[in-house]
Design an enzyme around this catalytic site. Structure first.
Site, PDB file in Angstrom:
ATOM      1  N   ARG A 148      -1.333 -14.443   5.420  1.00  0.00           N
ATOM      2  CA  ARG A 148      -1.741 -15.716   6.010  1.00  0.00           C
ATOM      3  C   ARG A 148      -0.865 -16.795   5.381  1.00  0.00           C
ATOM      4  O   ARG A 148      -0.462 -16.688   4.228  1.00  0.00           O
ATOM      5  CB  ARG A 148      -3.213 -16.018   5.722  1.00  0.00           C
ATOM      6  CG  ARG A 148      -4.186 -14.959   6.215  1.00  0.00           C
ATOM      7  CD  ARG A 148      -5.613 -15.310   5.785  1.00  0.00           C
ATOM      8  NE  ARG A 148      -6.593 -14.329   6.260  1.00  0.00           N
ATOM      9  CZ  ARG A 148      -7.024 -13.288   5.548  1.00  0.00           C
ATOM     10  NH1 ARG A 148      -6.562 -13.095   4.311  1.00  0.00           N
ATOM     11  NH2 ARG A 148      -7.917 -12.459   6.046  1.00  0.00           N
ATOM     12  N   LYS A 172      -9.098 -14.690   1.476  1.00  0.00           N
ATOM     13  CA  LYS A 172     -10.343 -15.407   1.721  1.00  0.00           C
ATOM     14  C   LYS A 172     -11.402 -14.998   0.694  1.00  0.00           C
ATOM     15  O   LYS A 172     -11.482 -13.846   0.306  1.00  0.00           O
ATOM     16  CB  LYS A 172     -10.847 -15.118   3.139  1.00  0.00           C
ATOM     17  CG  LYS A 172      -9.979 -15.738   4.235  1.00  0.00           C
ATOM     18  CD  LYS A 172     -10.586 -15.501   5.604  1.00  0.00           C
ATOM     19  CE  LYS A 172      -9.766 -16.203   6.685  1.00  0.00           C
ATOM     20  NZ  LYS A 172     -10.332 -15.986   8.033  1.00  0.00           N
ATOM     21  N   HIS A 243       1.070 -17.519  11.816  1.00  0.00           N
ATOM     22  CA  HIS A 243       0.179 -16.381  12.016  1.00  0.00           C
ATOM     23  C   HIS A 243       0.778 -15.349  12.960  1.00  0.00           C
ATOM     24  O   HIS A 243       0.392 -14.178  12.932  1.00  0.00           O
ATOM     25  CB  HIS A 243      -1.172 -16.869  12.552  1.00  0.00           C
ATOM     26  CG  HIS A 243      -2.345 -16.185  11.912  1.00  0.00           C
ATOM     27  ND1 HIS A 243      -2.636 -16.282  10.567  1.00  0.00           N
ATOM     28  CD2 HIS A 243      -3.298 -15.376  12.429  1.00  0.00           C
ATOM     29  CE1 HIS A 243      -3.712 -15.586  10.290  1.00  0.00           C
ATOM     30  NE2 HIS A 243      -4.126 -15.014  11.398  1.00  0.00           N
ATOM     31  N   ARG A 246       2.141 -12.493  11.094  1.00  0.00           N
ATOM     32  CA  ARG A 246       1.082 -11.587  10.623  1.00  0.00           C
ATOM     33  C   ARG A 246       0.666 -10.635  11.752  1.00  0.00           C
ATOM     34  O   ARG A 246       0.521  -9.431  11.544  1.00  0.00           O
ATOM     35  CB  ARG A 246      -0.099 -12.425  10.147  1.00  0.00           C
ATOM     36  CG  ARG A 246      -1.312 -11.648   9.628  1.00  0.00           C
ATOM     37  CD  ARG A 246      -2.264 -12.660   8.993  1.00  0.00           C
ATOM     38  NE  ARG A 246      -3.621 -12.161   8.813  1.00  0.00           N
ATOM     39  CZ  ARG A 246      -4.043 -11.516   7.721  1.00  0.00           C
ATOM     40  NH1 ARG A 246      -3.192 -11.272   6.741  1.00  0.00           N
ATOM     41  NH2 ARG A 246      -5.295 -11.135   7.612  1.00  0.00           N
ATOM     42  N   HIS A 269      -8.583  -7.647   5.651  1.00  0.00           N
ATOM     43  CA  HIS A 269      -9.735  -7.793   6.533  1.00  0.00           C
ATOM     44  C   HIS A 269     -10.958  -7.142   5.898  1.00  0.00           C
ATOM     45  O   HIS A 269     -10.904  -5.991   5.476  1.00  0.00           O
ATOM     46  CB  HIS A 269      -9.474  -7.137   7.899  1.00  0.00           C
ATOM     47  CG  HIS A 269      -8.542  -7.913   8.759  1.00  0.00           C
ATOM     48  ND1 HIS A 269      -7.871  -7.356   9.828  1.00  0.00           N
ATOM     49  CD2 HIS A 269      -8.155  -9.220   8.724  1.00  0.00           C
ATOM     50  CE1 HIS A 269      -7.127  -8.268  10.409  1.00  0.00           C
ATOM     51  NE2 HIS A 269      -7.283  -9.408   9.762  1.00  0.00           N
ATOM     52  N   TYR A 278      -5.771  -4.928  17.027  1.00  0.00           N
ATOM     53  CA  TYR A 278      -4.397  -4.462  17.171  1.00  0.00           C
ATOM     54  C   TYR A 278      -4.324  -3.135  17.918  1.00  0.00           C
ATOM     55  O   TYR A 278      -3.285  -2.814  18.498  1.00  0.00           O
ATOM     56  CB  TYR A 278      -3.723  -4.376  15.801  1.00  0.00           C
ATOM     57  CG  TYR A 278      -3.651  -5.730  15.146  1.00  0.00           C
ATOM     58  CD1 TYR A 278      -2.806  -6.710  15.645  1.00  0.00           C
ATOM     59  CD2 TYR A 278      -4.474  -6.045  14.066  1.00  0.00           C
ATOM     60  CE1 TYR A 278      -2.761  -7.971  15.077  1.00  0.00           C
ATOM     61  CE2 TYR A 278      -4.426  -7.308  13.488  1.00  0.00           C
ATOM     62  CZ  TYR A 278      -3.576  -8.261  13.999  1.00  0.00           C
ATOM     63  OH  TYR A 278      -3.543  -9.516  13.442  1.00  0.00           O
TER      64      TYR A 278
END
Length: 300
Positions: A148, A172, A243, A246, A269, A278
């Site tokens: 990110r 995150k 992004h 990514r 994730h 994806y």
């Protein structure tokens, strides 16, 4: 009970300390809460006496002013989080958002660059200059590590383990992960360090890897800006952002046969369902290949 300043302050601390949300996520939640606050004030309501009917009316008004379903879903998520906090902290006994439904959002596949488009974009960068080599290194890291942009701007020298072929990333919720880095990206960073070593670095930024011309950490806005500029120079018509690299990283790995669990770990994730978008992209890619190239689909 209105949305008083002291309650908002406690809620902000709750998101920061207990939920470990990033400053950007907290700002987004508070911005959405402002919309609810305006509605409550206009309807002469308080947070305590609001009902499900009132909240549904609030959501209807969001649609009326043209806010799309995806944004509405995010706002609802923010409101649910706020009322969950009020119940947990004893301000309320019942949560009026419990039965508030989130709009169904169709699957939106993110924009992905092809290998050719990535090469074309890299080819327009003048890496004989300090800014050009820095930008080339940044894009190589975004693409080869799937970071990110918020993770990239906070990269430090102490996060680099080039001998082992990894970098340490803080994602995150302050969760850390180790991500493999390509030899190409390492090479571009080393070339950039030749220029960086000649820069005047502001106090407090000595350990920051990617610097602006002011000697401080490069901003996300600056990265957005030069990506748009390079895309235009390369003749890329797609709407792209940091992004996009990514997304391209994950898609190209999947197309190459990588395990989706491995991709999940590299992207950081929390849920495999986030990564599974994806697989949809891969299926869509295969579908387009069949439509464009299968002889049965080429008949006039």
């Amino acid at each position: 009970m209105e949305l008083k300043e002291n309650i908002i302050k406690k809620y902000k601390n709750y998101m920061l300390l207990e939920k470990s949300l990033s400053p950007n996520s907290i700002d987004a939640y508070l911005t959405d809460l402002d919309k609810l606050s305006i509605f409550l004030r206009n309807e002469n309501l308080t947070a305590e006496n609001v009902t499900l009917d009132h909240l549904q009316q609030f959501i209807a008004q969001l649609y009326d002013i043209g806010i799309n379903a995806r944004s509405v879903a995010r706002i609802i998520s923010g409101i649910k989080s706020f009322y969950n906090f009020l119940v947990l902290d004893g301000y309320m006994q019942n949560d009026p958002t419990e039965l508030l439904e989130t709009p169904k959002i169709g699957l939106k596949l993110p924009t992905v660059l092809s290998l050719e488009e990535i090469e074309n974009l890299f080819s327009v960068i003048d890496h004989s200059t300090k800014e050009g080599q820095r930008n080339r290194a940044i894009l190589e890291v975004l693409y080869s590590c799937g970071l990110r942009v918020s993770e990239l701007v906070y990269l430090k020298f102490s996060d680099l383990f080039f001998d082992e072929g990894f970098i340490k990333v803080e994602g995150k919720g302050s969760k850390q992960r180790l991500v493999p880095i390509s030899h190409t990206a390492i090479n571009e960073i080393n070339k950039y360090l030749y220029f960086r070593n000649e820069m005047t670095v502001k106090k407090g930024s000595e350990n920051v890897l990617f610097l602006s011309n002011r000697g401080t950490a490069i901003s996300r806005i600056m990265i957005f800006y030069f990506i748009k500029q390079y895309a235009q120079m390369a003749g890329i018509k797609k709407e792209i952002s940091p992004h996009t690299f990514r997304h391209s990283f994950a898609t190209h790995l999947l197309e190459g046969g990588a395990n989706i669990r491995a991709i999940q770990m590299m992207l950081g994730h929390e849920k495999i369902t986030t990564t599974e978008i994806y697989t949809h992209m891969d299926r869509e890619y295969l579908r387009q290949e069949i439509i464009e190239h299968h002889p049965r689909n080429n008949r006039k």
